[in-house]
Motif scaffolding. Structure first.
Motif, PDB file in Angstrom:
ATOM      1  N   ALA A 170       0.827  -1.211   0.000  1.00 50.66           N
ATOM      2  CA  ALA A 170       0.000   0.000   0.000  1.00 50.66           C
ATOM      3  C   ALA A 170       0.861   1.260   0.000  1.00 50.66           C
ATOM      4  O   ALA A 170       0.631   2.196  -0.781  1.00 50.66           O
ATOM      5  CB  ALA A 170      -0.927  -0.010   1.214  1.00 50.66           C
ATOM      6  N   ILE A 171       1.879   1.292   0.871  1.00 53.09           N
ATOM      7  CA  ILE A 171       2.737   2.469   0.973  1.00 53.09           C
ATOM      8  C   ILE A 171       3.475   2.712  -0.343  1.00 53.09           C
ATOM      9  O   ILE A 171       3.574   3.850  -0.827  1.00 53.09           O
ATOM     10  CB  ILE A 171       3.754   2.289   2.120  1.00 53.09           C
ATOM     11  CG1 ILE A 171       3.066   2.466   3.470  1.00 53.09           C
ATOM     12  CG2 ILE A 171       4.908   3.271   1.989  1.00 53.09           C
ATOM     13  CD1 ILE A 171       2.594   3.870   3.749  1.00 53.09           C
ATOM     14  N   ARG A 172       3.979   1.655  -0.957  1.00 50.18           N
ATOM     15  CA  ARG A 172       4.762   1.841  -2.177  1.00 50.18           C
ATOM     16  C   ARG A 172       3.906   2.241  -3.366  1.00 50.18           C
ATOM     17  O   ARG A 172       4.387   2.916  -4.284  1.00 50.18           O
ATOM     18  CB  ARG A 172       5.554   0.571  -2.478  1.00 50.18           C
ATOM     19  CG  ARG A 172       6.636   0.314  -1.443  1.00 50.18           C
ATOM     20  CD  ARG A 172       7.780  -0.469  -2.016  1.00 50.18           C
ATOM     21  NE  ARG A 172       8.925  -0.471  -1.133  1.00 50.18           N
ATOM     22  CZ  ARG A 172      10.076  -1.056  -1.442  1.00 50.18           C
ATOM     23  NH1 ARG A 172      10.217  -1.659  -2.593  1.00 50.18           N
ATOM     24  NH2 ARG A 172      11.090  -1.016  -0.602  1.00 50.18           N
ATOM     25  N   GLN A 173       2.649   1.847  -3.371  1.00 46.72           N
ATOM     26  CA  GLN A 173       1.757   2.345  -4.417  1.00 46.72           C
ATOM     27  C   GLN A 173       1.589   3.852  -4.306  1.00 46.72           C
ATOM     28  O   GLN A 173       1.618   4.570  -5.305  1.00 46.72           O
ATOM     29  CB  GLN A 173       0.379   1.684  -4.294  1.00 46.72           C
ATOM     30  CG  GLN A 173       0.303   0.279  -4.847  1.00 46.72           C
ATOM     31  CD  GLN A 173      -1.106  -0.233  -4.775  1.00 46.72           C
ATOM     32  OE1 GLN A 173      -1.915  -0.022  -5.671  1.00 46.72           O
ATOM     33  NE2 GLN A 173      -1.434  -0.915  -3.683  1.00 46.72           N
ATOM     34  N   MET A 174       1.416   4.329  -3.066  1.00 47.58           N
ATOM     35  CA  MET A 174       1.194   5.762  -2.869  1.00 47.58           C
ATOM     36  C   MET A 174       2.455   6.570  -3.131  1.00 47.58           C
ATOM     37  O   MET A 174       2.396   7.665  -3.698  1.00 47.58           O
ATOM     38  CB  MET A 174       0.685   6.014  -1.446  1.00 47.58           C
ATOM     39  CG  MET A 174      -0.724   5.509  -1.213  1.00 47.58           C
ATOM     40  SD  MET A 174      -1.398   6.025   0.381  1.00 47.58           S
ATOM     41  CE  MET A 174      -0.438   4.981   1.497  1.00 47.58           C
ATOM     42  N   GLU A 175       3.597   6.055  -2.735  1.00 42.77           N
ATOM     43  CA  GLU A 175       4.821   6.842  -2.866  1.00 42.77           C
ATOM     44  C   GLU A 175       5.331   6.887  -4.299  1.00 42.77           C
ATOM     45  O   GLU A 175       5.909   7.893  -4.732  1.00 42.77           O
ATOM     46  CB  GLU A 175       5.914   6.287  -1.952  1.00 42.77           C
ATOM     47  CG  GLU A 175       6.371   4.881  -2.298  1.00 42.77           C
ATOM     48  CD  GLU A 175       7.466   4.392  -1.361  1.00 42.77           C
ATOM     49  OE1 GLU A 175       8.185   5.248  -0.840  1.00 42.77           O
ATOM     50  OE2 GLU A 175       7.587   3.176  -1.158  1.00 42.77           O
ATOM     51  N   THR A 178       2.535   4.024  -8.996  1.00 44.80           N
ATOM     52  CA  THR A 178       2.686   3.050 -10.071  1.00 44.80           C
ATOM     53  C   THR A 178       1.477   2.130 -10.150  1.00 44.80           C
ATOM     54  O   THR A 178       0.539   2.230  -9.369  1.00 44.80           O
ATOM     55  CB  THR A 178       3.945   2.202  -9.843  1.00 44.80           C
ATOM     56  OG1 THR A 178       3.868   1.590  -8.542  1.00 44.80           O
ATOM     57  CG2 THR A 178       5.185   3.077  -9.884  1.00 44.80           C
ATOM     58  N   THR A 179       1.509   1.213 -11.111  1.00 40.94           N
ATOM     59  CA  THR A 179       0.441   0.235 -11.263  1.00 40.94           C
ATOM     60  C   THR A 179       0.449  -0.744 -10.098  1.00 40.94           C
ATOM     61  O   THR A 179       1.494  -1.002  -9.494  1.00 40.94           O
ATOM     62  CB  THR A 179       0.612  -0.549 -12.580  1.00 40.94           C
ATOM     63  OG1 THR A 179       1.912  -1.178 -12.581  1.00 40.94           O
ATOM     64  CG2 THR A 179       0.509   0.379 -13.763  1.00 40.94           C
ATOM     65  N   PRO A 180      -0.699  -1.320  -9.746  1.00 45.45           N
ATOM     66  CA  PRO A 180      -0.787  -2.185  -8.569  1.00 45.45           C
ATOM     67  C   PRO A 180       0.109  -3.410  -8.603  1.00 45.45           C
ATOM     68  O   PRO A 180       0.542  -3.885  -7.554  1.00 45.45           O
ATOM     69  CB  PRO A 180      -2.267  -2.594  -8.560  1.00 45.45           C
ATOM     70  CG  PRO A 180      -2.971  -1.515  -9.281  1.00 45.45           C
ATOM     71  CD  PRO A 180      -2.024  -1.056 -10.338  1.00 45.45           C
ATOM     72  N   ASP A 181       0.388  -3.947  -9.797  1.00 49.12           N
ATOM     73  CA  ASP A 181       1.141  -5.200  -9.851  1.00 49.12           C
ATOM     74  C   ASP A 181       2.644  -5.002 -10.015  1.00 49.12           C
ATOM     75  O   ASP A 181       3.370  -5.953 -10.282  1.00 49.12           O
ATOM     76  CB  ASP A 181       0.624  -6.086 -10.985  1.00 49.12           C
ATOM     77  CG  ASP A 181       0.850  -5.464 -12.357  1.00 49.12           C
ATOM     78  OD1 ASP A 181       1.104  -4.234 -12.419  1.00 49.12           O
ATOM     79  OD2 ASP A 181       0.764  -6.191 -13.350  1.00 49.12           O
ATOM     80  N   LEU A 182       3.145  -3.768  -9.831  1.00 53.36           N
ATOM     81  CA  LEU A 182       4.567  -3.519 -10.040  1.00 53.36           C
ATOM     82  C   LEU A 182       5.430  -4.334  -9.074  1.00 53.36           C
ATOM     83  O   LEU A 182       6.492  -4.823  -9.440  1.00 53.36           O
ATOM     84  CB  LEU A 182       4.870  -2.031  -9.879  1.00 53.36           C
ATOM     85  CG  LEU A 182       6.356  -1.641 -10.025  1.00 53.36           C
ATOM     86  CD1 LEU A 182       6.829  -1.914 -11.445  1.00 53.36           C
ATOM     87  CD2 LEU A 182       6.570  -0.185  -9.671  1.00 53.36           C
ATOM     88  N   PHE A 183       4.976  -4.511  -7.836  1.00 52.27           N
ATOM     89  CA  PHE A 183       5.785  -5.173  -6.822  1.00 52.27           C
ATOM     90  C   PHE A 183       5.415  -6.644  -6.635  1.00 52.27           C
ATOM     91  O   PHE A 183       5.779  -7.261  -5.642  1.00 52.27           O
ATOM     92  CB  PHE A 183       5.654  -4.424  -5.497  1.00 52.27           C
ATOM     93  CG  PHE A 183       6.017  -2.978  -5.603  1.00 52.27           C
ATOM     94  CD1 PHE A 183       7.342  -2.584  -5.670  1.00 52.27           C
ATOM     95  CD2 PHE A 183       5.034  -2.008  -5.680  1.00 52.27           C
ATOM     96  CE1 PHE A 183       7.684  -1.241  -5.787  1.00 52.27           C
ATOM     97  CE2 PHE A 183       5.357  -0.668  -5.791  1.00 52.27           C
ATOM     98  CZ  PHE A 183       6.689  -0.284  -5.853  1.00 52.27           C
ATOM     99  N   ASP A 184       4.688  -7.183  -7.608  1.00 51.23           N
ATOM    100  CA  ASP A 184       4.292  -8.597  -7.535  1.00 51.23           C
ATOM    101  C   ASP A 184       5.515  -9.504  -7.479  1.00 51.23           C
ATOM    102  O   ASP A 184       5.545 -10.504  -6.766  1.00 51.23           O
ATOM    103  CB  ASP A 184       3.413  -8.945  -8.742  1.00 51.23           C
ATOM    104  CG  ASP A 184       2.781 -10.326  -8.612  1.00 51.23           C
ATOM    105  OD1 ASP A 184       2.962 -10.965  -7.571  1.00 51.23           O
ATOM    106  OD2 ASP A 184       2.100 -10.748  -9.559  1.00 51.23           O
ATOM    107  N   VAL A 194      -3.504  -6.321  -4.211  1.00 50.90           N
ATOM    108  CA  VAL A 194      -2.775  -5.078  -3.936  1.00 50.90           C
ATOM    109  C   VAL A 194      -3.741  -3.896  -3.876  1.00 50.90           C
ATOM    110  O   VAL A 194      -3.618  -3.019  -3.018  1.00 50.90           O
ATOM    111  CB  VAL A 194      -1.692  -4.843  -5.005  1.00 50.90           C
ATOM    112  CG1 VAL A 194      -1.105  -3.452  -4.876  1.00 50.90           C
ATOM    113  CG2 VAL A 194      -0.584  -5.873  -4.862  1.00 50.90           C
ATOM    114  N   ALA A 195      -4.716  -3.866  -4.774  1.00 48.64           N
ATOM    115  CA  ALA A 195      -5.703  -2.783  -4.765  1.00 48.64           C
ATOM    116  C   ALA A 195      -6.512  -2.803  -3.472  1.00 48.64           C
ATOM    117  O   ALA A 195      -6.802  -1.753  -2.883  1.00 48.64           O
ATOM    118  CB  ALA A 195      -6.627  -2.914  -5.977  1.00 48.64           C
ATOM    119  N   LEU A 196      -6.864  -4.001  -3.002  1.00 44.60           N
ATOM    120  CA  LEU A 196      -7.580  -4.117  -1.732  1.00 44.60           C
ATOM    121  C   LEU A 196      -6.707  -3.677  -0.562  1.00 44.60           C
ATOM    122  O   LEU A 196      -7.204  -3.064   0.390  1.00 44.60           O
ATOM    123  CB  LEU A 196      -8.043  -5.568  -1.524  1.00 44.60           C
ATOM    124  CG  LEU A 196      -9.195  -6.041  -2.405  1.00 44.60           C
ATOM    125  CD1 LEU A 196      -9.444  -7.540  -2.185  1.00 44.60           C
ATOM    126  CD2 LEU A 196     -10.467  -5.254  -2.088  1.00 44.60           C
TER     127      LEU A 196
END
Length: 290
Positions: A170-175, A178-184, A194-196
């Motif tokens: 969650a934190i890395r999406q906000m900072e 990027t797209t939700p699956d970047l850190f998959d 990730v979206a949830l």
């Protein structure tokens, strides 16, 4: 008009009625092009419906192979396909949880504080304070967004994602925006999960800290901010900074940050620089554009 069905080849392979209409092409098995127009007469709709119901029963030679049968009506073949089921990806989330802990949260982590601060855009202590607040929250009625972060076995008995994995995603999406699956690849969390994580994380943070940190500053708060920025940065009258490189001016237009100034209800917060007195403090903007 017609329809195109995808059925397991093994169901045809052991049925001599249909074997003459099967030809192998590479890794798959398909009807020859010259026989597609005979499909409706040779393969009845009744058989096709039965085969579709038995798709999960794949056996013998040809398990995993598919026979694509084009059913023609009035001499016209359809290009539509029956949607396939979702592809299962075997994510080793347990190994990812251990790696994440060792990299950033162990007693002697792989990456020291300066890397954590740069990649999480906050200190490790602040991040762990948020995580702890979510994990120990207790109330007569616990909202669903807190329950989402509980670590418990899933329906198959496999342990769920850890709260560190969910909060990190969650934190890395906000900072990074990027797209939700970047850190998959690193955290091993699918796009929908990730979206949830992000949605529930934001609701938890608002529930825990809104009353203390999202309120309007008091006169004491403003005086403390003035003093801090003057001593730390040599900028008297500074209330804070706004990073417009990630949160651009279009997002800022929807922010209530300056509403009290616009409607004339802002608390007086005067300061003085070089003998000149100003009515209110200011925010520094980084990366802004006209």
């Amino acid at each position: 008009m017609g329809a195109l069905f995808s059925v397991p080849f093994s169901l045809f392979y052991h049925n001599p009625t249909f074997r003459p209409f099967v030809s192998e092409q590479g890794d798959g098995v398909t009807l020859p092009a010259w026989q597609t127009r005979k499909a409706e007469t040779e393969v009845s709709r009744r058989h096709l419906q039965a085969f579709r119901r038995r798709q999960s029963r794949r056996d013998g030679v040809g398990a995993g192979c598919h026979l694509h049968v084009a059913v023609c009506v009035d001499g016209e073949a359809s290009s539509s396909r029956v949607p396939r089921s979702r592809i299962y990806i075997a994510r080793d989330r347990e190994d990812a949880a251990i790696r994440l802990y060792n990299d950033y949260f162990a007693e002697s982590p792989v990456f020291p504080d300066k890397y954590f601060n740069r990649r999480f855009r906050m200190s490790r202590e602040l991040f762990l304070r948020i995580v702890e607040g979510i994990s120990i929250f207790n109330s007569a009625v616990i909202p669903d967004y807190f329950i989402y972060f509980l670590e418990r076995p899933d329906a198959t008995g496999r342990q769920s994602l850890t709260i560190l994995q969910k909060c990190t995603s969650a934190i890395r999406q906000m900072e990074y925006g990027t797209t939700p699956d970047l850190f998959d690849e690193y955290i091993k969390i699918g796009e929908k999960t990730v979206a949830l994580c992000l949605e529930n994380f934001c609701q938890c943070v608002f529930h825990l800290f809104a009353r203390q940190y999202l309120r309007k500053p008091t006169a004491e708060d403003i005086a403390r901010l003035y003093n801090f920025h003057a001593q730390k940065h040599g900028l008297p009258g500074m209330l804070g900074s706004i990073d417009c490189s990630n949160n651009d001016i279009n997002v800022l237009n929807f922010s209530p940050l300056f509403n009290t100034i616009k409607d004339g209800t802002a608390s007086p917060s005067p300061f003085e620089v070089n003998g000149r007195r100003y009515k209110r403090g200011y925010y520094l903007g980084d990366g802004i554009y006209p």
